[in-house]
Scaffold this motif. Structure first.
Motif, PDB file in Angstrom:
ATOM      1  N   UNK A  49       0.854  -1.184   0.000  1.00  0.00           N
ATOM      2  CA  UNK A  49       0.000   0.000   0.000  1.00  0.00           C
ATOM      3  C   UNK A  49       0.889   1.234   0.000  1.00  0.00           C
ATOM      4  N   UNK A  50       0.653   2.135  -0.927  1.00  0.00           N
ATOM      5  CA  UNK A  50       1.484   3.345  -1.016  1.00  0.00           C
ATOM      6  C   UNK A  50       0.763   4.595  -0.539  1.00  0.00           C
ATOM      7  N   UNK A  51      -0.543   4.525  -0.334  1.00  0.00           N
ATOM      8  CA  UNK A  51      -1.289   5.692   0.124  1.00  0.00           C
ATOM      9  C   UNK A  51      -2.777   5.427   0.083  1.00  0.00           C
ATOM     10  N   UNK A  52      -3.553   6.474   0.342  1.00  0.00           N
ATOM     11  CA  UNK A  52      -5.010   6.364   0.319  1.00  0.00           C
ATOM     12  C   UNK A  52      -5.589   7.710  -0.090  1.00  0.00           C
ATOM     13  N   UNK A  53      -6.758   7.668  -0.704  1.00  0.00           N
ATOM     14  CA  UNK A  53      -7.405   8.902  -1.157  1.00  0.00           C
ATOM     15  C   UNK A  53      -8.908   8.709  -1.138  1.00  0.00           C
ATOM     16  N   UNK A  54      -9.610   9.829  -1.108  1.00  0.00           N
ATOM     17  CA  UNK A  54     -11.076   9.817  -1.162  1.00  0.00           C
ATOM     18  C   UNK A  54     -11.542  10.300  -2.529  1.00  0.00           C
ATOM     19  N   UNK A  55     -12.572   9.649  -3.051  1.00  0.00           N
ATOM     20  CA  UNK A  55     -13.239  10.078  -4.272  1.00  0.00           C
ATOM     21  C   UNK A  55     -14.734  10.097  -3.960  1.00  0.00           C
ATOM     22  N   UNK A  56     -15.279  11.283  -3.671  1.00  0.00           N
ATOM     23  CA  UNK A  56     -16.665  11.343  -3.231  1.00  0.00           C
ATOM     24  C   UNK A  56     -16.826  10.566  -1.946  1.00  0.00           C
ATOM     25  N   UNK A  57     -17.620   9.492  -1.999  1.00  0.00           N
ATOM     26  CA  UNK A  57     -17.820   8.641  -0.832  1.00  0.00           C
ATOM     27  C   UNK A  57     -17.124   7.287  -0.984  1.00  0.00           C
ATOM     28  N   UNK A  58     -16.123   7.232  -1.878  1.00  0.00           N
ATOM     29  CA  UNK A  58     -15.327   6.028  -2.092  1.00  0.00           C
ATOM     30  C   UNK A  58     -13.930   6.220  -1.492  1.00  0.00           C
ATOM     31  N   UNK A  59     -13.328   5.106  -1.048  1.00  0.00           N
ATOM     32  CA  UNK A  59     -11.955   5.109  -0.548  1.00  0.00           C
ATOM     33  C   UNK A  59     -11.076   4.340  -1.526  1.00  0.00           C
ATOM     34  N   UNK A  60      -9.948   4.933  -1.892  1.00  0.00           N
ATOM     35  CA  UNK A  60      -8.972   4.257  -2.740  1.00  0.00           C
ATOM     36  C   UNK A  60      -7.721   3.954  -1.924  1.00  0.00           C
TER      37      UNK A  60
END
Length: 277
Positions: A49-60
């Motif tokens: 895992x290199x990071x995390x981000x939000x897209x609206x109500x989704x988690x990447x």
């Protein structure tokens, strides 16, 4: 339903705690959560895992190759365990885990669903925009790049109720039922009003309320434990979920309104000239 302030706090937590860890194993306990059958979640075992981000109500969750996107749906969330606990070891009052990622460093990330039907989804993709719902997302009012022009483009002169537009992810990303109620109360607008009927002053109030409500909520959730975010959201509401209580602005009784397959809480005095809808 998780909305952008809570999902943003969750993604920031994951960016801090999960980044740098290897995915050792993926255990899917409910096959219906898998939305990319050709690339199942088990395929990410061995990736980091290199990071995390939000897209609206989704988690990447960004990986060293590709990404795992989690659609939290109506009742989904994530649980972080600091040991090698099995997914079925959750306490009786905790929602069940439908999938679990065993990570290096004796950590487990569980994807949970508290609903009576499966609403979450897992996507293993090359990029987040490979998920159709993310590709179609409208502008996000929490984004510093969000402008009045983008707001006006989303609302236009549409003959559609403003509460519905606020929750329409293709028009405005990240807002759900709870925050749409809070925005409309702050803007002093009835949830039944149509965008086409708003005056210039009312449009100004709605824009200001949308931006300030979402950005202030994100700031307020920053740094909170992820298992306490739902409670923090509930405690912050002024009208949503407050049916029968006194409006904190004028003292009138907050009322409940069911219409067009949704439910809203509102203040008759603040939002409709004192007349119940």
């Amino acid at each position: 339903m998780p909305e952008s302030p809570e999902v943003e706090a969750l993604s920031r937590f994951l960016a801090s705690e999960a980044a740098g860890r290897e995915v050792r194993e993926v255990d899917v306990l409910e096959y219906r959560v898998v939305k990319t059958r050709g690339t199942p979640p088990a395929n990410i075992a061995g990736r980091s895992i290199t990071g995390a981000a939000r897209h609206g109500k989704h988690v990447e969750l960004t990986l060293d190759e590709g990404a795992l996107v989690v659609s939290l749906g109506r009742h989904g969330w994530m649980r972080w365990r600091t040991h090698d606990a099995a997914p079925d070891s959750a306490a009786a009052d905790e929602p069940p885990a439908l999938a679990a990622l065993a990570l290096s460093g004796a950590r487990t990330l569980e994807v949970t669903d508290a609903g009576t039907w499966v609403s979450i989804g897992l996507f293993v993709v090359s990029t987040a925009t490979d998920v159709p719902a993310i590709a179609k997302l409208g502008p996000d009012p929490a984004d510093p790049a969000f402008t009045r022009a983008r707001f006006d483009a989303a609302f236009g002169r549409r003959r559609k109720q403003i509460k519905a537009i606020l929750q329409e992810q293709e028009s405005m990303a990240g807002i759900g039922n709870a925050y749409s109620d809070e925005i409309l109360h702050r803007a002093r607008l009835s949830p039944l009003r149509h965008a086409a009927a708003l005056s210039a002053a009312e449009s100004d109030r709605l824009f200001d309320a949308t931006v300030s409500t979402m950005r202030e909520a994100i700031a307020a959730r920053a740094g909170l434990p992820i298992d306490g975010l739902k409670a923090a959201k509930v405690a912050s509401m002024r009208v949503h979920g407050r049916t029968g209580e006194a409006c904190p602005v004028c003292g009138d009784t907050v009322r409940d309104l069911a219409f067009a397959s949704t439910v809203a809480q509102y203040c008759p005095t603040c939002q409709n000239g004192g007349a119940p809808l």
